[in-house]
Design a protein around this motif. Sequence first.
Motif, PDB file in Angstrom:
ATOM      1  N   UNK A  34       0.851  -1.197   0.000  1.00 19.78           N
ATOM      2  CA  UNK A  34       0.000   0.000   0.000  1.00 19.78           C
ATOM      3  C   UNK A  34       0.883   1.241   0.000  1.00 19.78           C
ATOM      4  N   UNK A  35       0.380   2.313  -0.618  1.00 16.43           N
ATOM      5  CA  UNK A  35       1.061   3.594  -0.575  1.00 16.43           C
ATOM      6  C   UNK A  35       0.050   4.667  -0.186  1.00 16.43           C
ATOM      7  N   UNK A  36       0.399   5.462   0.825  1.00 18.88           N
ATOM      8  CA  UNK A  36      -0.415   6.615   1.224  1.00 18.88           C
ATOM      9  C   UNK A  36       0.218   7.845   0.587  1.00 18.88           C
ATOM     10  N   UNK A  37      -0.546   8.535  -0.264  1.00 16.55           N
ATOM     11  CA  UNK A  37      -0.017   9.663  -1.031  1.00 16.55           C
ATOM     12  C   UNK A  37      -0.617  10.966  -0.512  1.00 16.55           C
ATOM     13  N   UNK A  38       0.220  11.839   0.006  1.00 15.99           N
ATOM     14  CA  UNK A  38      -0.221  13.111   0.580  1.00 15.99           C
ATOM     15  C   UNK A  38       0.338  14.228  -0.288  1.00 15.99           C
ATOM     16  N   UNK A  39      -0.554  14.981  -0.936  1.00 16.77           N
ATOM     17  CA  UNK A  39      -0.083  15.912  -1.954  1.00 16.77           C
ATOM     18  C   UNK A  39      -0.631  17.327  -1.805  1.00 16.77           C
ATOM     19  N   UNK A  40       0.016  18.217  -2.563  1.00 20.63           N
ATOM     20  CA  UNK A  40      -0.333  19.635  -2.648  1.00 20.63           C
ATOM     21  C   UNK A  40      -1.825  19.829  -2.900  1.00 20.63           C
ATOM     22  N   UNK A  41      -2.374  20.857  -2.266  1.00 16.53           N
ATOM     23  CA  UNK A  41      -3.800  21.164  -2.354  1.00 16.53           C
ATOM     24  C   UNK A  41      -4.342  21.128  -3.776  1.00 16.53           C
ATOM     25  N   UNK A  42      -5.516  20.524  -3.913  1.00 16.19           N
ATOM     26  CA  UNK A  42      -6.196  20.500  -5.211  1.00 16.19           C
ATOM     27  C   UNK A  42      -6.606  21.900  -5.658  1.00 16.19           C
ATOM     28  N   UNK A  43      -6.610  22.863  -4.730  1.00 18.82           N
ATOM     29  CA  UNK A  43      -6.920  24.240  -5.088  1.00 18.82           C
ATOM     30  C   UNK A  43      -5.772  24.933  -5.798  1.00 18.82           C
ATOM     31  N   UNK A  80      -0.354  -1.991  -6.720  1.00 18.49           N
ATOM     32  CA  UNK A  80      -0.276  -1.611  -5.310  1.00 18.49           C
ATOM     33  C   UNK A  80      -1.538  -0.828  -4.948  1.00 18.49           C
ATOM     34  N   UNK A  81      -1.973  -0.932  -3.698  1.00 23.84           N
ATOM     35  CA  UNK A  81      -3.126  -0.146  -3.249  1.00 23.84           C
ATOM     36  C   UNK A  81      -2.686   1.300  -3.035  1.00 23.84           C
ATOM     37  N   UNK A  82      -3.363   2.234  -3.711  1.00 25.46           N
ATOM     38  CA  UNK A  82      -3.018   3.653  -3.630  1.00 25.46           C
ATOM     39  C   UNK A  82      -4.104   4.392  -2.863  1.00 25.46           C
TER      40      UNK A  82
END
Length: 283
Positions: free
Chosen positions: A84-93, A111-113
């Motif tokens: 599994x990978x937890x992806x934390x990213x820049x605001x969609x705004x 892989x589970x995203x």
Amino acid sequence: MKTAVVTDSTAFISDNLRNHPDLFMISIPVILDGKIYSEGVDVEDEAEFYQLLKKSKELPTTSQPSIGEVLELYKNLAEKGYERVICIHLSSGISGFVTNLISMAPGIEEIEVVAFDSKITSMPMGHMVATTLNMLDQKADIDEILTKLELIREHTRAYLIVDDLNHLVRGGRLKNGAAVIGSLLKIKPILKFDDGAIVLSEKIRSSKKAYARSEDMVVKHHKKSKMDFKYFIIHANNAPIAELEKLKLEEKIPGIKVEVGTLGPVVGTHVGEKTVAFAWSPQ
């Protein structure tokens, strides 16, 4: 389940966390006069970047990471045994990348995203990454981690004092048109993140009053908050002011700990040099 954490180069990651074995970084491109610079790779020194920004003949832009490179990273992680990978990213705004990733995630087979829209950037986003890694080290399950991330996101606030609105207005990242009028009237606005977008919060008559107002907001929040918070001063090549504001807050609020960090090239491209942000997130 063996889990990796992936974030992007706009996150402010502390030196002691950068080498965490389960942390992986995606670089976001900045385009200056037709030349592509990968944040954190081609330009690491912020002073160097802002010199390039000043010399740019065209409006600088940013681009989303290459989907091909992202999928290749996920494939490599699966080959390393991650499930599994937890992806934390820049605001969609600010960027459409995380929105695209959320829609793509169910179709990625290797892989589970689990994609998470931070609705923020820089130090608060880095805090989300650090919290996730710490919880994984403590064997927390995915539901606990996502609940914590949602709590942090819900109570995170960031206010920006921008030296020059031109970058935000021309780049289309400022969602409140009234700020353009404020710029014409030489008003020093305080901007804020509102559901991930940068909008006008208040119109202030001078930089001095804008900083005083921002300090007052931190003081009032600290007095009334019932949770423990981390407080941040974040700057775009404006370290002297950031350090001064840190000292002012520590004088006004005995016992408070204020961390100082920087806005990298991608966010700096949108908000411009000398921007200073006041932010807080739950511990």
